[in-house]
Design a protein around this motif. Sequence first.
Motif, PDB file in Angstrom:
ATOM      1  N   ILE A  10       0.838  -1.206   0.000  1.00 38.60           N
ATOM      2  CA  ILE A  10       0.000   0.000   0.000  1.00 38.60           C
ATOM      3  C   ILE A  10       0.874   1.257   0.000  1.00 38.60           C
ATOM      4  CG2 ILE A  10      -1.583   1.370   1.411  1.00 38.60           C
ATOM      5  CD1 ILE A  10      -2.888  -1.268   2.285  1.00 38.60           C
ATOM      6  N   ASN A  11       1.917   1.254   0.825  1.00 38.68           N
ATOM      7  CA  ASN A  11       2.807   2.413   0.897  1.00 38.68           C
ATOM      8  C   ASN A  11       3.602   2.597  -0.393  1.00 38.68           C
ATOM      9  OD1 ASN A  11       2.133   3.169   3.576  1.00 38.68           O
ATOM     10  ND2 ASN A  11       3.415   1.525   4.369  1.00 38.68           N
ATOM     11  N   MET A  12       4.053   1.493  -0.967  1.00 42.14           N
ATOM     12  CA  MET A  12       4.787   1.588  -2.237  1.00 42.14           C
ATOM     13  C   MET A  12       3.888   2.121  -3.343  1.00 42.14           C
ATOM     14  SD  MET A  12       6.875  -1.995  -1.981  1.00 42.14           S
ATOM     15  CE  MET A  12       7.155  -2.035  -3.742  1.00 42.14           C
ATOM     16  N   ARG A  51       4.457   5.523  -5.546  1.00 39.30           N
ATOM     17  CA  ARG A  51       4.514   5.429  -7.006  1.00 39.30           C
ATOM     18  C   ARG A  51       3.485   6.345  -7.663  1.00 39.30           C
ATOM     19  NH1 ARG A  51       4.454   0.510  -6.851  1.00 39.30           N
ATOM     20  NH2 ARG A  51       2.243   0.100  -7.184  1.00 39.30           N
ATOM     21  N   GLU A  52       2.271   6.387  -7.114  1.00 36.83           N
ATOM     22  CA  GLU A  52       1.208   7.186  -7.723  1.00 36.83           C
ATOM     23  C   GLU A  52       1.440   8.690  -7.559  1.00 36.83           C
ATOM     24  OE1 GLU A  52      -2.319   5.734  -5.901  1.00 36.83           O
ATOM     25  OE2 GLU A  52      -2.560   4.055  -7.297  1.00 36.83           O
ATOM     26  N   ASN A  53       2.155   9.079  -6.499  1.00 39.34           N
ATOM     27  CA  ASN A  53       2.364  10.511  -6.222  1.00 39.34           C
ATOM     28  C   ASN A  53       3.745  11.014  -6.627  1.00 39.34           C
ATOM     29  OD1 ASN A  53      -0.163  11.361  -4.675  1.00 39.34           O
ATOM     30  ND2 ASN A  53       0.445   9.576  -3.500  1.00 39.34           N
ATOM     31  N   GLU A  54       4.561  10.132  -7.174  1.00 41.60           N
ATOM     32  CA  GLU A  54       5.946  10.507  -7.459  1.00 41.60           C
ATOM     33  C   GLU A  54       6.044  11.678  -8.434  1.00 41.60           C
ATOM     34  OE1 GLU A  54      10.184   8.406  -8.652  1.00 41.60           O
ATOM     35  OE2 GLU A  54       8.308   7.357  -9.052  1.00 41.60           O
ATOM     36  N   THR A  55       5.274  11.624  -9.515  1.00 40.51           N
ATOM     37  CA  THR A  55       5.346  12.696 -10.517  1.00 40.51           C
ATOM     38  C   THR A  55       4.960  14.040  -9.904  1.00 40.51           C
ATOM     39  OG1 THR A  55       4.823  11.146 -12.308  1.00 40.51           O
ATOM     40  CG2 THR A  55       4.484  13.489 -12.734  1.00 40.51           C
ATOM     41  N   ASN A  56       3.873  14.058  -9.139  1.00 40.92           N
ATOM     42  CA  ASN A  56       3.437  15.312  -8.503  1.00 40.92           C
ATOM     43  C   ASN A  56       4.462  15.809  -7.490  1.00 40.92           C
ATOM     44  OD1 ASN A  56       1.026  15.415  -9.925  1.00 40.92           O
ATOM     45  ND2 ASN A  56      -0.110  14.270  -8.379  1.00 40.92           N
ATOM     46  N   HIS A  57       5.060  14.884  -6.740  1.00 38.65           N
ATOM     47  CA  HIS A  57       6.048  15.291  -5.738  1.00 38.65           C
ATOM     48  C   HIS A  57       7.309  15.854  -6.398  1.00 38.65           C
ATOM     49  CE1 HIS A  57       4.173  12.588  -2.408  1.00 38.65           C
ATOM     50  NE2 HIS A  57       3.760  13.830  -2.323  1.00 38.65           N
ATOM     51  N   LEU A  58       7.752  15.240  -7.481  1.00 38.34           N
ATOM     52  CA  LEU A  58       8.939  15.746  -8.171  1.00 38.34           C
ATOM     53  C   LEU A  58       8.660  17.129  -8.762  1.00 38.34           C
ATOM     54  CD1 LEU A  58      10.242  12.512  -9.965  1.00 38.34           C
ATOM     55  CD2 LEU A  58      11.186  13.636  -7.933  1.00 38.34           C
ATOM     56  N   ARG A  59       7.461  17.302  -9.278  1.00 35.24           N
ATOM     57  CA  ARG A  59       7.077  18.625  -9.799  1.00 35.24           C
ATOM     58  C   ARG A  59       7.024  19.644  -8.658  1.00 35.24           C
ATOM     59  NH1 ARG A  59       2.399  17.332 -11.739  1.00 35.24           N
ATOM     60  NH2 ARG A  59       3.206  16.604 -13.742  1.00 35.24           N
ATOM     61  N   GLN A  60       6.512  19.216  -7.520  1.00 33.63           N
ATOM     62  CA  GLN A  60       6.433  20.095  -6.348  1.00 33.63           C
ATOM     63  C   GLN A  60       7.822  20.487  -5.861  1.00 33.63           C
ATOM     64  OE1 GLN A  60       4.780  18.188  -2.864  1.00 33.63           O
ATOM     65  NE2 GLN A  60       4.243  20.125  -1.888  1.00 33.63           N
ATOM     66  N   ILE A  61       8.745  19.538  -5.853  1.00 32.06           N
ATOM     67  CA  ILE A  61      10.120  19.825  -5.419  1.00 32.06           C
ATOM     68  C   ILE A  61      10.765  20.838  -6.355  1.00 32.06           C
ATOM     69  CG2 ILE A  61      12.430  18.828  -5.225  1.00 32.06           C
ATOM     70  CD1 ILE A  61      11.057  16.269  -4.179  1.00 32.06           C
ATOM     71  N   GLY A  62      10.572  20.657  -7.642  1.00 30.74           N
ATOM     72  CA  GLY A  62      11.128  21.610  -8.604  1.00 30.74           C
ATOM     73  C   GLY A  62      10.575  23.008  -8.407  1.00 30.74           C
ATOM     74  N   ARG A  63       9.262  23.089  -8.136  1.00 27.18           N
ATOM     75  CA  ARG A  63       8.639  24.400  -7.920  1.00 27.18           C
ATOM     76  C   ARG A  63       9.166  25.040  -6.640  1.00 27.18           C
ATOM     77  NH1 ARG A  63       3.953  22.778  -7.372  1.00 27.18           N
ATOM     78  NH2 ARG A  63       3.597  23.167  -5.144  1.00 27.18           N
ATOM     79  N   LEU A  64       9.348  24.241  -5.590  1.00 30.44           N
ATOM     80  CA  LEU A  64       9.861  24.785  -4.324  1.00 30.44           C
ATOM     81  C   LEU A  64      11.287  25.299  -4.482  1.00 30.44           C
ATOM     82  CD1 LEU A  64       8.446  22.199  -1.758  1.00 30.44           C
ATOM     83  CD2 LEU A  64       7.919  24.638  -1.849  1.00 30.44           C
TER      84      LEU A  64
END
Length: 290
Positions: A144-146, A150-163
């Motif tokens: 479940i955690n994996m 996996r499902e949020n990775e793209t959004n998180h990477l985009r968020q990191i770039g924006r930050l």
Amino acid sequence: EIVRVVLLLNGSIQAARAQGEAFLEAFDHHNWLWTSDMDTEYEKFMETEPTLNDYEEKFMYFGSVMDDLLTLPECTDAACCRLNIRLLKEQVDHLANEWKTTFAKKLQKTAAAEMQDLLDYIAAMEKKLGRKIKDLASLQYCMINMKEIRENETNHLRQIGRLKDTFSLLVKYLPEGAMAKEELDANNILDNTYKEMADKAEDCSQDVKNVQGAHKRQLIADSNDFIADVDRFRKEWSSNGPMGNSIAPDIAIERLGTLRDKLEIRERKVKLYQDGQALRSEERRVGKEC
């Protein structure tokens, strides 16, 4: 003669006043600096859902005030007077910088809170990924955690770039020392911090591969045993259930309560085995992706 002098003096004063007012009209298009409320204007700005480019344009607009003031002469003659506006220009420039700093600090507060939320998420997820896989429940917990990562990775990477872009912009426009060193350090290593969590998830995926064979065999064996157990339970219900002939009501109620408890245990097992089957499907999908 006195009247003539008074008239000349009055005329000179009126001329100086008119020329001074005309000269000060150059500041009129900057009067929003002292007539508008910073917090109110920021709320209006936020209603436009600004991007980082919009923020930078705003910061540059505040900075352009002094550029505009530099085109004005520091001194000018107004009839019999000489006007020096150096202090006035400095005060207007100070106000413009105050507006820029206020907008930047509000952006900083929002970005810092967003970064802290992401860091808290990473820390919590790393703790979850550290849980050992020892049974079907812990295997399901890991999967479940994996899946969430996996499902949020793209959004998180985009968020990191924006930050990271946001903090770079703040460093450019905030006064030196306005941002805490700890805050800047956390932002600088944010992508590495996330990568460490992703690497841990990859290790977890390998652990799943290593144990999935044993869990598959156990799931099949438990499912077969459960089928036989359900058959025994059905026979018990038929022979010792509450529906038999000539059974007293109190005995029937007692039997119903006993069998109902046993049924609830088996219903929980059904849910567990269904989850196990779903987990097997997820394992196969993850295996294909890897």
